[in-house]
Design an enzyme around this catalytic site. Structure first.
Site, short mmCIF file in Angstrom:
data_model
loop_
_atom_site.label_atom_id
_atom_site.label_comp_id
_atom_site.label_asym_id
_atom_site.label_seq_id
_atom_site.Cartn_x
_atom_site.Cartn_y
_atom_site.Cartn_z
N GLU A 1 0.86 -1.18 0.00
CA GLU A 1 0.00 0.00 0.00
C GLU A 1 0.90 1.24 0.00
O GLU A 1 1.80 1.34 0.83
CB GLU A 1 -0.87 0.06 1.26
CG GLU A 1 -1.73 -1.15 1.51
CD GLU A 1 -2.37 -1.09 2.89
OE1 GLU A 1 -2.21 -0.07 3.60
OE2 GLU A 1 -3.02 -2.07 3.27
N ASP B 1 -3.93 8.18 11.56
CA ASP B 1 -2.55 7.70 11.65
C ASP B 1 -1.87 8.19 12.92
O ASP B 1 -2.09 9.31 13.37
CB ASP B 1 -1.76 8.17 10.43
CG ASP B 1 -2.24 7.51 9.15
OD1 ASP B 1 -2.27 6.28 9.11
OD2 ASP B 1 -2.63 8.24 8.21
#
Length: 271
Positions: free
Chosen positions: A53, A64
């Site tokens: 990815e 994140d």
């Protein structure tokens, strides 16, 4: 050129036929530089990752943790653009033949244009997109273009997702389902826990798509644990941290290749 959803599906079918989970690596484009990021992607694939990815760096990566936020900041300060993300996809795919996806928040695509983004991703040989913050009920226009170009649309499910919600998500997703193993932001964890196993069980009850687990895996022991119940093990922060901590680019590349090899061994221990 159409996208590579079939390559992604065939790769995940192959790992299943080998009675093991796939190893899926995540790295942001443009980190530590565009060329360095491309080299890092090639290194994790050389080390044993099955799928990769490519993160599209975002100024507000709300899902994140601090490691990936730091990497995104470095990439953005370096001037990374969507064209660099597409170049990373293209060079990784052409060099390795592995399935390459983009993981991105919705806002950059919305601003860039759905048709333009999907067309360029397919032309680069991309296999699809992971879209963690795109609501399923607002995804029809994206899916229309992605489906027409042979790109997977991977949605994210979480332990908080109710069974009815899981059915709604998996009914329209493609490629695989990304199961976030823990509530909260990404990052390495001491244990990936029972929440992930329960989420995989509930998700599988709604779909035949592979269910791959991310958020938290950082070593072979954890990879083996997750591989015992999931179709894929997704690792991101652990790779990024190695590059952040490395004294130079060569050391960082060696470190991520070594970790990929360790994790690849971990996902195979159950077969």
């Amino acid at each position: 050129m159409s996208g590579n959803i079939k390559l992604l599906s065939d790769t995940l079918a192959k790992t299943r036929s080998e009675d093991r989970a796939a190893l899926i690596a995540y790295l942001p484009a443009g980190f530590p530089t565009v060329d360095g990021g491309i080299a890092a992607v090639k290194a994790v694939l050389a080390g044993g990752a099955d799928v990769v990815e490519i993160g599209l760096p975002h100024s507000d990566p709300v899902l994140d943790g601090p490691v990936i936020q730091t990497a995104d900041d470095i990439a953005l300060r370096g001037g990374v653009k969507i064209a660099d993300v597409m170049r990373t996809v293209r060079e990784a795919y052409e060099a390795t033949g592995a399935p390459v996806l983009v993981m991105t928040y919705w806002n950059p695509i919305d601003r860039y244009g759905i048709e333009r983004f999907t067309t360029e991703l397919a032309a680069a040989g991309g296999a699809g997109c992971i879209l963690p913050d795109l609501p399923v009920q607002e995804s029809a226009q994206w899916r229309k273009h992605a489906d027409a170009l042979g790109l997977a649309t991977v949605f994210v499910v979480a332990p908080s997702s109710q069974d009815e919600r899981l059915r709604t998500i998996t009914a329209v997703g493609s490629g695989f389902v990304y199961a976030a193993s823990l509530m909260g932001v990404t990052g390495t964890r001491v244990s990936v826990g029972e929440q992930a196993q329960d989420l995989v069980r509930r998700t599988r009850a709604t779909t035949d798509l592979p269910v791959c687990v991310g958020l938290g895996v950082s070593n072979a022991v954890q990879a083996e644990e997750v591989a015992g119940f999931a179709d894929g093990v997704i690792v991101g922060s652990a790779f990024v941290k190695l590059i952040l901590d490395a004294p130079d680019e060569a050391a960082g590349l060696a470190a991520v290749r070594s970790l990929a090899a360790e994790l690849a061994e971990g996902v195979r221990r159950n077969n």
